[in-house]
Design a protein around this motif. Structure first.
Motif, mmCIF file in Angstrom:
data_model
loop_
_atom_site.group_PDB
_atom_site.id
_atom_site.type_symbol
_atom_site.label_atom_id
_atom_site.label_comp_id
_atom_site.label_asym_id
_atom_site.label_seq_id
_atom_site.Cartn_x
_atom_site.Cartn_y
_atom_site.Cartn_z
ATOM 1 N N PHE A 178 0.915 -0.857 -0.055
ATOM 2 C CA PHE A 178 0.289 0.188 -0.089
ATOM 3 C C PHE A 178 1.269 1.299 0.120
ATOM 4 C CE2 PHE A 178 -3.569 -2.765 2.092
ATOM 5 C CZ PHE A 178 -4.010 -2.474 0.811
ATOM 6 N N MET A 179 1.938 1.438 0.757
ATOM 7 C CA MET A 179 2.754 2.471 0.954
ATOM 8 C C MET A 179 3.311 2.636 -0.342
ATOM 9 S SD MET A 179 6.544 3.216 1.461
ATOM 10 C CE MET A 179 6.563 1.505 2.247
ATOM 11 N N PHE A 180 3.923 2.055 -1.693
ATOM 12 C CA PHE A 180 4.542 2.080 -2.188
ATOM 13 C C PHE A 180 3.035 2.285 -3.576
ATOM 14 C CE2 PHE A 180 8.411 -0.245 -0.824
ATOM 15 C CZ PHE A 180 8.953 0.526 -1.525
ATOM 16 N N TRP A 181 2.287 2.152 -3.512
ATOM 17 C CA TRP A 181 0.801 2.012 -4.408
ATOM 18 C C TRP A 181 1.159 3.712 -4.273
ATOM 19 C CZ3 TRP A 181 -1.365 1.689 -8.303
ATOM 20 C CH2 TRP A 181 -2.722 2.732 -8.476
ATOM 21 N N SER A 189 5.285 7.583 -10.464
ATOM 22 C CA SER A 189 6.647 7.042 -10.942
ATOM 23 C C SER A 189 6.300 5.806 -11.262
ATOM 24 C CB SER A 189 7.824 7.012 -9.627
ATOM 25 O OG SER A 189 8.665 5.863 -9.259
ATOM 26 N N ILE A 190 6.897 4.937 -11.985
ATOM 27 C CA ILE A 190 7.004 3.468 -13.242
ATOM 28 C C ILE A 190 7.648 2.388 -11.680
ATOM 29 C CG2 ILE A 190 7.997 1.895 -14.595
ATOM 30 C CD1 ILE A 190 6.465 4.231 -16.476
ATOM 31 N N LEU A 191 8.656 2.927 -11.244
ATOM 32 C CA LEU A 191 9.458 2.980 -10.410
ATOM 33 C C LEU A 191 9.148 2.221 -8.968
ATOM 34 C CD1 LEU A 191 12.777 1.867 -9.219
ATOM 35 C CD2 LEU A 191 13.172 3.737 -7.802
ATOM 36 N N LEU A 198 6.188 -5.921 -7.348
ATOM 37 C CA LEU A 198 6.655 -6.743 -6.913
ATOM 38 C C LEU A 198 6.171 -7.440 -6.035
ATOM 39 C CD1 LEU A 198 10.338 -5.738 -7.786
ATOM 40 C CD2 LEU A 198 8.867 -8.310 -8.234
ATOM 41 N N PHE A 199 6.258 -6.408 -3.814
ATOM 42 C CA PHE A 199 4.927 -6.694 -3.023
ATOM 43 C C PHE A 199 3.999 -7.343 -3.007
ATOM 44 C CE2 PHE A 199 8.883 -3.870 -1.207
ATOM 45 C CZ PHE A 199 9.642 -5.221 -0.313
ATOM 46 N N THR A 239 -1.560 0.403 -14.584
ATOM 47 C CA THR A 239 -1.332 -0.115 -15.231
ATOM 48 C C THR A 239 0.618 -1.005 -15.036
ATOM 49 O OG1 THR A 239 -0.656 1.213 -17.182
ATOM 50 C CG2 THR A 239 -2.323 1.015 -17.732
ATOM 51 N N THR A 240 0.777 -0.153 -14.818
ATOM 52 C CA THR A 240 2.129 -0.776 -14.793
ATOM 53 C C THR A 240 2.073 -1.881 -13.385
ATOM 54 O OG1 THR A 240 3.145 1.429 -15.124
ATOM 55 C CG2 THR A 240 4.687 -0.265 -14.229
ATOM 56 N N TRP A 241 1.415 -1.270 -12.280
ATOM 57 C CA TRP A 241 1.042 -2.328 -11.257
ATOM 58 C C TRP A 241 0.503 -3.571 -11.308
ATOM 59 C CZ3 TRP A 241 -3.546 -3.918 -8.709
ATOM 60 C CH2 TRP A 241 -3.719 -4.590 -8.254
#
Lengths: 758, 345
Positions: A178-181, A189-191, A198-199, A239-241
């Motif tokens: 959730f934090m990265f989302w 950011s795509i990173l 990944l998580f 979309t990346t996620w």
């Protein structure tokens, strides 16, 4: 202020933050160690025993062997494709830790790694909560949230030392994802969205509850689109996620093609499609006039939605997409499980919680929760929408199933921390006391302000705090009022925070730190006595039975028998095969001769029952008995009937009033075998059900023989008698023996008295 | 002597002929009572204690308020629905597939007039269902059926299944009646809503985009959920209970963390709402009012209002939070913390 002072302040803040984090880690870990200190380093409860066993398998075999593990020691004679039906995240993580520690010269027993796994990860959860909350408000709210998360009992309940369960790692991963989302959605950011994916993959590998993320993130995106807040940032993040996350999650053997074939995952796919259209629409909008765009939009939206829904129905109907799973249904239709899947309804953690559970698990955060949600509504930035969707959805889920309290707790901590930190922003600000501005300065500042306000009314809300401080030079009286009010408000809330800490420690120490394998009790003199019957019995099994002996017990004890006794079981907590469980239930609820037949057909050597009557342990098999009856009635409605186990007045009784079916059932006989005779007057007192048992009720046991009973009668193990040496039926043989014995007695009486010859 | 014996035999035969209840008579009775025969101590012997050619399903209930049998009240309409469905298919009460095999329904409400009937079957709990099967000779040929239902469930399904199982008549179908009242209400509501939607679109849009409104709705929704609303819905908890001596009403199931009455949720919702709104008051209302006064250059007033409002909200929070803690201590016996100690106790 001078540059150097600012730098020094910043440095001081960093040091302070680091110290606070060390403290939070320390608190998170140490408050979860009660059980280790009080008892010992031991795996708790039921499911952790399977995870522990699987981890041991993983560290003694290779990773591929682990993934291909076919376990022939459970679900006898079917076996279980364990490698393909488990979530390997937990085991691989602790396996990796074990290997790394060995590499650096710290050969730690795998058991200790497993026991201390959850406390260690709770520290990381606190950190992820900090980062998450920081994105929503600021780092002070983040620190509060991290501290709350570290000690909130709602999370501790599943992460004390020894509770080596999937949830131990899953909540950490949930918060990190959730934090990265949130970061990805904020920056585009795509990173970050790749990290979120990944998580997410890691989460999928660790816990079935990943479906929650699979649906919550699309919901967030969907609401943002509905609110007209679509941005290209959102497009790239989602979309990346979705692409990476879905592809990655399909690598887990147990998940496989579910993400494209199960209805649970369709929302994510649907939003993925929708966002493409919205992006296209956004592009067209920038190219054509507004009027025309409206027409184009309405027609295309209508077409797409109708095609999507009918397609979904069609594919589900044709069987290409699996319908929703039973557990998912039972979340929406609250009566579904009770009627259709008793095995889900029978689990106590699938029951709805009453209000005290919420307060118990979150104390004063529970009433800060709605306040925090409201405060977020006043700001309503894009990332706040996520928290709001999470809050509403999850409080419903937690209201339906008590185990989902675990996923609700993080958001309660976050919103509670935001609320408290907003309060402290206002009431812990004692800068008025230090204000040394001259009235002239203030006047000019104020004039500027007013000009700004008239031009930009929107900004008003954000500025008032700043205004408060520099607005005017307060008189000493006003200053006194201000400071007193602030002191009173902030001190009461500091007191509530203290109380919260006490509450958490109390709950953790008294309610969530029992391993449930070893149970604490009190001697008459008040000293602590440990009831260790379970381990005693399992150890007996381990040492005294053949290595390939098969043990039949209710599924609750399957994992423990596998883990502690290392014997083959018929059913266990995996509950993947309802019919197999029903077989054991049928054996337990049938009369002895029929049960013997069923168990013999399944090659069973021993039967294990848990009987709490002598101790007053309420979680014993007789109290679960009705579920055994219900589950087997679901398969054989003609042979097993729940009604026959109730007395005419509809009561569940085990004493003289019990029905014949009840008294004849194997479970009854095995539980009460010889029980009355250990009491001086032959009247046994069942302390769990508070009823009296005499030898008249407990029929003789002809087909089974008692081989082991633990110290306080908690666990009783029976052996199926081997075939009669004369080929008779055991019932007949026993009857014959009994007749013979009564005959012998008579004959003994007839014997002439032999007097001493003189 | 011989003649008297013959006469006695004849008499017995005649009596049995007269007392054997015909399907026609049963039909008359049920038509008189509106498909469900009303049983009481006077007529039950005649109806039940004789050879019969029909199944008779009897529903024992107690609707008087002093028994507070909610389940009885809830199940009664479902029983009527089953009876009505049967008679709508079979006006004469006789099955079309089984020859001369009837099915009739009867009901008995516990009161002075029917007391004897209840003691005849030694009924100690209601609602109860007894089935007198066709071919039975007397009142003792009876079968009790247990309907596994609970408060708030859809009783009709359970009831229909159990009756179908018990009587084994293939052409017993149950038709749920159309609830015309609900239909009309729906239609009217839809009409009004559409009208309002069309007429006041822009005003509605303004309301719908009001953030605080959404905030209040969401927070309130969350508050009810965390106060145990779902527990009550799923378990159908009773509203409140009676004390052991049946003299006073009990609002809290004391000492039980995993169980509660419905009223507990309402009390807790109020507590949570007051606490949360006072908290919001501290954060939003107090600074807002202070700023308002300052804008008007009433600096002294601003300070005093700020002071008193802040103290007011803090006091409200303290009082309600102590109440919450006290209530929680009721539920969790042995809970060691409290915020307020009565000095006079």
């Amino acid at each position: 202020m001078k540059q150097s002072t600012l730098l020094a302040l910043e440095g001081f803040q960093t040091v302070l933050k680091a110290l606070i984090f060390i403290a939070i880690f320390g608190v998170a870990i140490s408050s979860r160690l009660f059980s280790v200190i009080r008892f010992e380093s031991i795996i708790h409860e039921f499911d952790p025993w399977f995870n522990f066993r699987a981890t041991k398998y993983l560290v003694s075999h290779s990773f591929y062997e682990f993934l291909n593990w076919f376990d022939d020691r459970t679900w006898y004679p079917l076996g279980r494709v364990t490698g393909g039906t488990l979530y390997p995240g937990l085991m691989t993580t602790s396996g990796a830790i074990w290997h790394i520690l060995r590499k650096i010269g710290l050969p730690i027993d795998i058991r200790n790694i497993c026991v201390l796994f959850a406390p260690a990860f709770s520290g990381f959860t606190a950190w992820a909560t900090y980062e998450f909350t920081k994105e929503l408000k600021d780092s002070s709210a983040g620190l509060l949230a991290a501290a709350f998360m570290a000690i909130a009992p709602g999370y501790i309940s599943r992460s004390v030392a020894g509770s080596y369960d999937n949830e131990a790692i899953a909540i950490t991963l949930l918060m990190v994802t959730f934090m990265f989302w949130i970061k990805a959605q904020k920056t585009g950011s795509i990173l970050y969205s790749m990290l979120a994916a990944l998580f997410y993959f890691y989460m999928v590998s660790a816990w079935g509850g990943y479906v929650f993320i699979t649906n919550l993130i699309p919901l967030h995106v969907f609401i943002l689109i509905l609110m007209g807040r679509y941005q290209s940032k959102l497009y790239s993040a989602y979309t990346t996620w979705y692409a990476i996350g879905t592809l990655a999650s399909m690598q887990i053997p147990f998940v496989g093609f579910l993400p494209i074939r199960s209805n649970d995952h369709m929302a994510a796919l649907g939003v993925f499609g929708l966002i493409q259209i919205v992006a296209l629409g956004d592009y067209i909008k920038s190219q054509v006039s507004g009027e025309r765009f409206k027409v184009v939009m309405f027609i295309s939206l209508g077409l797409i939605i109708s095609i999507g829904i009918s397609g979904l129905f069609f594919l589900t109907y044709m069987g290409y997409i699996a319908p929703w799973t039973g557990r998912f249904y039972s979340l929406w239709d609250t009566n579904y499980a009770k009627i259709h899947i008793p095995i889900i309804a029978s689990v106590s953690e699938h029951q709805p919680p009453a209000w005290p559970s919420f307060f118990f698990d979150n104390q004063f955060l529970i009433w800060l929760f709605p306040a925090g949600v409201f405060l977020l509504f006043l700001e309503l930035k894009d990332e706040h929408v996520f928290v709001l969707a999470y809050s509403v959805l999850c409080s419903y889920f937690a209201g339906v199933m008590i185990r989902l309290m675990l996923t609700l707790t993080p958001i309660i901590c976050v919103t509670g921390a935001i609320a408290i930190s907003k309060l402290f922003d206002i009431y812990l600000d004692f800068s008025v006391a230090l204000s040394t501005k001259s009235p002239k300065d203030v006047k000019s500042v104020k004039l500027d302000k007013e000009k700004k306000e008239t031009s930009d009314l929107e900004q008003e809300d954000d500025d008032y705090e700043a205004e408060l401080v520099v607005d005017y030079e307060p008189s000493s009286k006003a200053r006194w009022f201000d400071i007193t009010a602030k002191a009173v408000v902030s001190s009461t809330f500091l007191m509530y925070l203290f109380l919260f800490v006490y509450h958490c420690t109390y709950v953790t120490s008294n309610f969530y730190s029992s391993p449930s394998v070893v149970m604490p009790s009190q001697n008459p003199d008040g000293s602590v006595a440990l009831i260790d019957d379970f381990r005693e019995a399992y150890y007996w099994l381990r040492m005294n039975t053949a290595e390939d002996a098969k043990v039949a017990a209710w599924w609750d004890y399957g994992y423990q028998i596998g883990g502690m006794a290392d014997r083959t079981t018929l059913v266990d907590n995996n509950t993947w095969n309802n019919t197999h469980i029903a077989i054991v239930g049928k054996a337990m609820s049938s009369p002895e001769e029929k049960a013997y037949e069923i168990l013999k057909a399944h090659d069973v050597d021993y039967v294990l029952v848990v009987f709490g009557g002598a101790l007053g342990y309420s979680g014993d098999d007789l109290n679960k008995f009705l579920w055994m009856v219900r589950i087997s009635e679901g398969i054989w409605p003609d042979e097993v009937k729940e009604r026959n186990f109730f007395t005419g007045r509809g009561e569940y009784r085990v004493d003289a009033d019990a029905t014949k079916t009840m008294k004849d059932s194997l479970m009854y006989k095995l539980s009460y075998h010889d029980f009355p005779s250990i009491y001086p007057n032959g009247v046994g007192h069942d302390r769990t059900r508070n009823q009296k048992i005499t030898n008249n009720e407990v029929g003789p046991l002809d087909y089974f023989e008692e081989v082991f009973t633990s110290e306080i009668l908690l666990v009783r193990i029976y052996k199926l008698k081997s075939p009669d040496s004369l080929g008779r039926d055991h019932g007949e043989a026993a009857k014959f023996d009994r007749n013979l014995q009564s005959g012998v007695k008579k004959r003994l009486v007839k014997k002439p008295e032999l007097e001493l010859r003189v | 002597m011989r003649l008297s014996t013959v006469f006695a035999t004849f008499l017995v035969w005649y009596m049995s002929l007269v007392t054997a209840i015909s399907n026609k008579r049963l039909l008359e009775l049920s038509q008189k009572d509106g498909n469900v025969i009303k049983l009481n101590s006077k007529n039950y012997e005649k109806i039940l204690n004789s050879p019969r050619k029909s199944d008779i399903v009897v529903f024992f209930t107690a609707t008087a308020t002093q028994f507070s049998c909610t389940l009885c009240l809830e199940m009664s309409p479902s029983f009527d629905v089953v009876a009505n469905s049967w008679f709508s298919d079979h006006a004469n009460g006789i099955s079309k597939e089984l020859e001369n095999h009837g099915l009739f329904f009867a009901k008995s409400d516990f009161n002075a007039e029917s007391k004897q009937l209840f003691s005849q079957f030694q009924l100690t709990s209601v609602p109860a269902f007894l089935v007198f099967k066709a071919g039975g000779k007397s009142i003792n040929d009876v079968e009790k059926i247990t309907v596994a239902t609970e408060l708030g469930a859809n009783h009709l399904n359970f009831l229909a299944d159990n009756i179908k199982n018990a009587v084994q008549i293939p052409d017993l179908f149950v038709y749920e009646p159309i609830n015309w009242g609900a239909c009309i209400t729906t239609v009217v509501t839809v009409a009004i809503v559409t009208f309002v939607l069309v007429r006041y679109t822009s005003a509605l849009l303004n309301v719908l985009t009001l953030r605080p409104l959404w905030g209040i709705a969401c927070s309130f929704c969350i508050t009810t959920l965390i106060a145990g609303a779902m527990f009550i819905k799923i378990r159908g908890s009773p509203f409140s209970g009676m004390s052991a001596d049946r003299k006073s009403i009990v609002y809290f199931l004391e000492g039980q963390l995993q169980n509660q009455y419905a009223i507990e949720s309402q009390i807790i919702t109020v507590l949570y709402s007051v606490l949360a709104s006072s908290f919001i008051g501290l954060i939003c209302v107090v600074p807002y009012i202070q700023k308002w006064y300052q804008k008007k250059q009433h600096y002294g007033k601003a300070a005093i209002v700020n002071f008193s409002l802040a103290l007011f909200f803090t006091a409200v929070i303290y009082i309600f939070y102590s109440a919450l803690m006290a209530v929680f201590a009721l539920k969790n016996t042995g809970y060691p913390f409290k915020l307020f100690k009565n000095p006079f106790k």
